[in-house]
Write a protein that holds these residues in place. Structure first.
Motif, PDB file in Angstrom:
ATOM      1  N   THR A 158       0.853  -1.189   0.000  1.00 32.54           N
ATOM      2  CA  THR A 158       0.000   0.000   0.000  1.00 32.54           C
ATOM      3  C   THR A 158       0.884   1.232   0.000  1.00 32.54           C
ATOM      4  O   THR A 158       1.740   1.390   0.881  1.00 32.54           O
ATOM      5  CB  THR A 158      -0.908   0.033   1.251  1.00 32.54           C
ATOM      6  N   ALA A 160       0.113   5.270  -0.281  1.00 37.40           N
ATOM      7  CA  ALA A 160      -0.982   6.248  -0.318  1.00 37.40           C
ATOM      8  C   ALA A 160      -0.427   7.650  -0.143  1.00 37.40           C
ATOM      9  O   ALA A 160       0.494   7.882   0.651  1.00 37.40           O
ATOM     10  CB  ALA A 160      -1.989   5.942   0.791  1.00 37.40           C
ATOM     11  N   HIS A 180       3.340  -2.350   4.539  1.00 38.05           N
ATOM     12  CA  HIS A 180       3.729  -3.644   3.979  1.00 38.05           C
ATOM     13  C   HIS A 180       4.028  -4.588   5.138  1.00 38.05           C
ATOM     14  O   HIS A 180       4.750  -4.232   6.068  1.00 38.05           O
ATOM     15  CB  HIS A 180       4.974  -3.498   3.098  1.00 38.05           C
TER      16      HIS A 180
END
Length: 250
Positions: A158, A160, A180
């Motif tokens: 991820t 973001a 992670h």
């Protein structure tokens, strides 16, 4: 070394390996390389985590980063970084220790969520931020610094981009969140100069901590200056260890 610090080091090493376009084994670690962004220190550097002859590491930096305008070495272990410092200093490198801080507080649940920034908006924000941070940089240098965020998408399960907006809708503060294997890193926290002093970074950090609350470990890196350390401490972060950066401009 504590188990937590070992997990942070592995996260950092693996994040860089996943986003690298090329790698090269070097004494005590690895060189991560990206021909797309040759002027980016973060994308073209040595990461060292195991003991090696100091002279061999200095020579490896020259070999792996040959043809680039910089030599950058990030040593993950504090004791190892201190041991390598004399050799790098003698070779003309500037030495910058970085503090690793881990979140020990309890994330607030009563805070507004940060805005999700799409990649194209994040790149626009980064261009503006880098222009004010490096007013003497060329358009090409600014573009490189902004576009390298694209390859960070490869670094973790991820990735973001988050922001907090000023009343007029402009992104006042922004940051990255990488998650992670149950570990979260908050990175690249920045408030635009004209929006500083209004609590935007604090609001953004609280929102990101709430978003990352499910991770078993939340950490960040910061410089060694007291202001940054105190700011993160007030949010619930505590020092965990240090890493060392060594930089020489060719």
């Amino acid at each position: 070394m504590s188990e937590e610090l070992d997990r942070v080091h592995r996260f950092q090493r693996d994040f860089n390996l996943r986003k690298a376009r090329r790698t090269m084994d070097v004494p005590g670690g690895v060189a991560v390389l990206n021909d797309r962004f040759p002027s980016s220190h973060d994308d073209n550097k040595l990461i060292i985590w195991a003991g090696a002859d100091p002279g061999a590491v200095v020579r490896a930096a020259d070999e792996a980063l040959d043809g680039l305008g910089h030599r950058y070495v990030h040593v993950l272990d504090d004791d190892l970084g201190a041991a390598l410092a004399p050799a790098f200093t003698a070779a003309g490198y500037a030495h910058s220790p970085y503090l690793t801080m881990v979140f020990r507080g309890r994330p607030r649940t009563d805070v507004p969520a940060a805005d999700k920034l799409a990649l194209d908006e994040m790149i626009r924000v980064l261009r503006a931020n880098w222009r004010e941070t490096l007013p003497g940089a060329s358009a090409e240098e600014v573009e490189t610094l902004a576009l390298r965020v694209e390859d960070r998408l490869l670094g973790a399960a991820t990735v973001a981009f988050r922001g907090v907006r000023a009343p007029g809708g402009e992104v006042a503060a922004r940051a990255d969140l990488y998650v992670h294997d149950d570990i979260a890193q908050i990175e690249s926290v920045y408030t635009a100069e004209r929006h500083r002093g209004n609590g935007h970074a604090r609001a953004l950090m609280r929102a990101m901590l709430a978003e990352a609350a499910g991770a078993s470990l939340i950490f960040l890196y910061t410089g060694s200056d007291n202001w940054a350390r105190d700011f993160y401490a007030r949010l619930g972060f505590e020092p965990l260890g240090r890493t060392h950066g060594f930089l020489r401009i060719e």
